[in-house]
Design an enzyme around this catalytic site. Structure first.
Site, PDB file in Angstrom:
ATOM      1  N   ASP A 228      43.214  36.383  43.019  1.00  0.00           N
ATOM      2  CA  ASP A 228      41.958  36.833  42.177  1.00  0.00           C
ATOM      3  C   ASP A 228      41.095  37.526  43.098  1.00  0.00           C
ATOM      4  OD1 ASP A 228      43.339  34.375  41.138  1.00  0.00           O
ATOM      5  OD2 ASP A 228      41.826  33.915  39.863  1.00  0.00           O
ATOM      6  N   HIS A 230      38.130  38.758  41.121  1.00  0.00           N
ATOM      7  CA  HIS A 230      36.940  38.451  40.111  1.00  0.00           C
ATOM      8  C   HIS A 230      35.508  39.121  40.413  1.00  0.00           C
ATOM      9  CE1 HIS A 230      38.128  35.325  37.317  1.00  0.00           C
ATOM     10  NE2 HIS A 230      38.736  34.682  38.615  1.00  0.00           N
ATOM     11  N   ASP A 257      43.270  38.427  37.277  1.00  0.00           N
ATOM     12  CA  ASP A 257      41.781  38.208  37.634  1.00  0.00           C
ATOM     13  C   ASP A 257      41.063  39.104  38.520  1.00  0.00           C
ATOM     14  OD1 ASP A 257      42.408  36.150  35.820  1.00  0.00           O
ATOM     15  OD2 ASP A 257      41.381  34.723  37.059  1.00  0.00           O
ATOM     16  N   ASP A 260      35.399  39.765  35.945  1.00  0.00           N
ATOM     17  CA  ASP A 260      34.423  38.554  35.278  1.00  0.00           C
ATOM     18  C   ASP A 260      33.928  37.946  36.583  1.00  0.00           C
ATOM     19  OD1 ASP A 260      34.922  38.925  32.499  1.00  0.00           O
ATOM     20  OD2 ASP A 260      36.716  37.676  32.292  1.00  0.00           O
ATOM     21  N   ARG A 261      32.813  37.278  36.265  1.00  0.00           N
ATOM     22  CA  ARG A 261      32.098  36.621  37.027  1.00  0.00           C
ATOM     23  C   ARG A 261      31.336  37.189  38.108  1.00  0.00           C
ATOM     24  NH1 ARG A 261      32.379  30.859  36.264  1.00  0.00           N
ATOM     25  NH2 ARG A 261      33.936  30.080  35.131  1.00  0.00           N
ATOM     26  N   ASN A 289      44.351  35.625  33.464  1.00  0.00           N
ATOM     27  CA  ASN A 289      43.992  34.905  32.268  1.00  0.00           C
ATOM     28  C   ASN A 289      42.699  35.679  31.862  1.00  0.00           C
ATOM     29  OD1 ASN A 289      43.120  33.350  34.481  1.00  0.00           O
ATOM     30  ND2 ASN A 289      41.879  32.210  33.093  1.00  0.00           N
ATOM     31  N   HIS A 290      41.996  36.271  32.804  1.00  0.00           N
ATOM     32  CA  HIS A 290      40.723  36.996  32.468  1.00  0.00           C
ATOM     33  C   HIS A 290      40.752  38.338  32.063  1.00  0.00           C
ATOM     34  CE1 HIS A 290      37.361  33.957  33.442  1.00  0.00           C
ATOM     35  NE2 HIS A 290      38.211  33.479  34.093  1.00  0.00           N
ATOM     36  N   HIS A 338      50.615  35.035  37.897  1.00  0.00           N
ATOM     37  CA  HIS A 338      49.150  34.802  37.901  1.00  0.00           C
ATOM     38  C   HIS A 338      48.902  33.066  38.029  1.00  0.00           C
ATOM     39  CE1 HIS A 338      44.983  34.650  37.892  1.00  0.00           C
ATOM     40  NE2 HIS A 338      44.750  34.145  37.161  1.00  0.00           N
ATOM     41  N   ARG A 386      42.585  22.563  32.457  1.00  0.00           N
ATOM     42  CA  ARG A 386      41.808  23.403  31.966  1.00  0.00           C
ATOM     43  C   ARG A 386      41.744  23.361  30.606  1.00  0.00           C
ATOM     44  NH1 ARG A 386      41.611  27.667  36.170  1.00  0.00           N
ATOM     45  NH2 ARG A 386      43.227  27.361  37.809  1.00  0.00           N
ATOM     46  N   HIS A 413      45.009  31.907  40.533  1.00  0.00           N
ATOM     47  CA  HIS A 413      44.397  31.412  39.493  1.00  0.00           C
ATOM     48  C   HIS A 413      43.585  30.306  39.896  1.00  0.00           C
ATOM     49  CE1 HIS A 413      44.086  30.181  35.236  1.00  0.00           C
ATOM     50  NE2 HIS A 413      45.131  29.160  35.304  1.00  0.00           N
TER      51      HIS A 413
END
Length: 484
Positions: A228, A230, A257, A260-261, A289-290, A338, A386, A413
């Site tokens: 990731d 991110h 990923d 995001d964030r 997943n993002h 992922h 999660r 992840h």
């Protein structure tokens, strides 16, 4: 007599809570969870411990566990407003706005004069109204139109005063990419004509690829797998500093990923897509997943794209993310995905190849589990911390690898303190490449270099580098930011 042994369990539990609160304030959330757990063992009838542990789970993105703990706090004390508050925040982070709304309504009932509860309830009501409106206007669209097919970047004029990176013609060049990276470092955006060109050309490449991609690394050749990122663009540049820019001789796989964030997600995705256009056989990207509409709406990518480009790009990225492959196999030995493995045994690589991935991620099934699942230390399978996917043990990993004649599972992840973790008797490696995640976790980042033919993993760790003063989650859903 030892002073500690003379204390009652209730007193010991309070001492542990104080230590847990200190760990939480120091961003040591896993340690805080462990200390709250010890407190709960000594005194399980204290709703505060359950609610506090729920909050720590939320910080580690373990929203399923957070919902469970907050629900337990509510069972212990139905009038404890923080229980509903924590559960509502966890539901919110999962994109379950309607469930969150019910909990914030309950907080308001318990604390009718609390201005903070009133403000958050209003924001939640707005979010739910917006979702209902979007659902209403989407009814009746039996055929999904392609936004990409309606865009012709050739017709977009570049103003004479534009001084940024330019693409001459239809081919992305290394000179252009280097100039683009320099522009991004200075917090300048490239012209939307070139952004459209990069994203549309990358889409064509991804659409032509299977859901499971076979990667062939020649003998003595090497291959780098990153986890990731991110939206941490400056840490991505640091990876390239440490390990070299992507090229035919220096291929990479980024394992989901990307966005995001972090608040430089657009720079990250355009960089990775540009290298994909430049070196189609040396830049591999897997969906995380993002890379989905629901996550992007909540965690910042949608807001960032809207701020830096326009609404058309939001639709376009959503479409392109649905084209990303789901998994890779390196030299028939290393399986890279992922999230993780599956709720049933016997899944073959051919089953993964057969997944129709051109869609938003479903809430169950192979595609969901690929994107969301996590390893667990216990054998067998368990519920996901999660709230999506599942947890799987070393026996599940071993059987999957044996069934498919593979040697190693690499996945991402999850934040890891050292940037990676080796589990399941050495058969599973988690790699995470966003150091000091969200500017608060203090973790290292890592990447894995494989050299053929042995493909023995060589793990390189690195620390975070400075970035411009734009905080993570700067573009996230307003309501979500209220709970950070």
């Amino acid at each position: 007599m030892d002073d500690n042994s003379s204390k009652s369990d209730v007193q010991k539990a309070e001492d542990l809570k104080i230590q847990a609160n200190d760990a939480f304030k120091a961003n040591k959330f896993a340690q805080a969870i462990d200390l709250y757990s010890q407190a709960i063992e000594l005194n399980s009838s204290n709703a505060v411990y359950w609610a506090n542990r729920a909050f720590a789970h939320t910080k580690l993105e373990e929203y399923g566990s957070a919902v469970q703990d907050a629900t337990k706090a509510i069972e212990v004390d139905p009038k404890y407003s923080k229980g509903y508050y924590r559960r509502g925040a966890a539901y919110l982070a999962m994109g379950k706005f309607k469930e969150a709304l019910k909990d914030f309504q309950q907080v308001k009932r318990i604390c009718p004069n609390d201005p903070d509860a009133t403000r958050k309830l209003k924001e939640c009501e707005k979010a739910v109204q917006k979702i209902r409106f979007e659902e209403a206007i989407s009814v009746g669209h039996t055929e999904t139109r392609s936004i990409a097919d309606s865009i012709d970047y050739h017709t977009i004029e570049v103003e004479p005063q534009y001084t940024g990176a330019r693409i001459d013609g239809d081919a992305v060049t290394l000179d252009f990419v280097k100039q683009m990276l320099d522009d991004f470092k200075k917090q300048k955006c490239i012209h939307k004509r070139y952004a459209f060109q990069i994203v549309l050309q990358a889409r064509d490449l991804f659409r032509s690829m299977p859901s499971l991609v076979d990667v062939n690394v020649p003998n003595s050749g090497h291959f780098t797998v990153c986890g990731d990122v991110h939206g941490q663009f400056f840490d991505l540049l640091n990876i390239f500093e440490l390990n070299g820019l992507p090229s035919e001789e220096n291929p990479y796989l980024f394992n989901g990923d990307f966005v995001d964030r972090g608040s430089f997600s657009l720079e990250v995705i355009l960089t990775l897509f540009a290298f994909k256009c430049l070196y189609p056989r040396a830049m591999y990207l897997a969906r995380g997943n993002h890379e989905s509409k629901s996550m992007n709406k909540i965690y910042g990518f949608e807001g960032e794209v809207k701020s830096k480009l326009n609404d058309t790009f939001i639709e376009l990225f959503a479409e392109v993310f649905c084209c990303l492959p789901l998994a890779h196999v390196i030299n028939n030995k290393v399986f890279v995905v992922h999230g993780g493995l599956f709720s049933v045994d016997g899944v073959k690589l051919s089953d993964i190849r057969a997944i129709d991935r051109f869609r938003e991620p479903p809430e169950e099934g192979l595609m969901c589990e690929i994107l969301w699942s996590d390893p667990q230390p216990q054998l067998g399978r368990g519920p996901s911390k999660r709230g999506v996917g599942l947890s799987f043990g070393a026996d599940v990993t071993k059987r999957f690898l044996q069934d498919n004649n593979l040697e190693l599972l690499v996945r991402s992840h999850e934040v890891k303190d050292e940037g990676y973790e080796i589990e399941h008797d050495g058969k599973l490696i988690t790699v995470f490449s966003a150091p000091n995640y969200c500017d608060q976790m203090g973790n290292k980042g890592a990447f894995i270099r494989f050299t053929a033919p042995e493909l023995k993993p060589d793990i390189v760790t690195f620390s975070a580098v400075p970035h411009p003063d734009v905080k993570p989650m700067a573009y996230a859903n307003n309501f979500l930011r209220m709970f950070q």
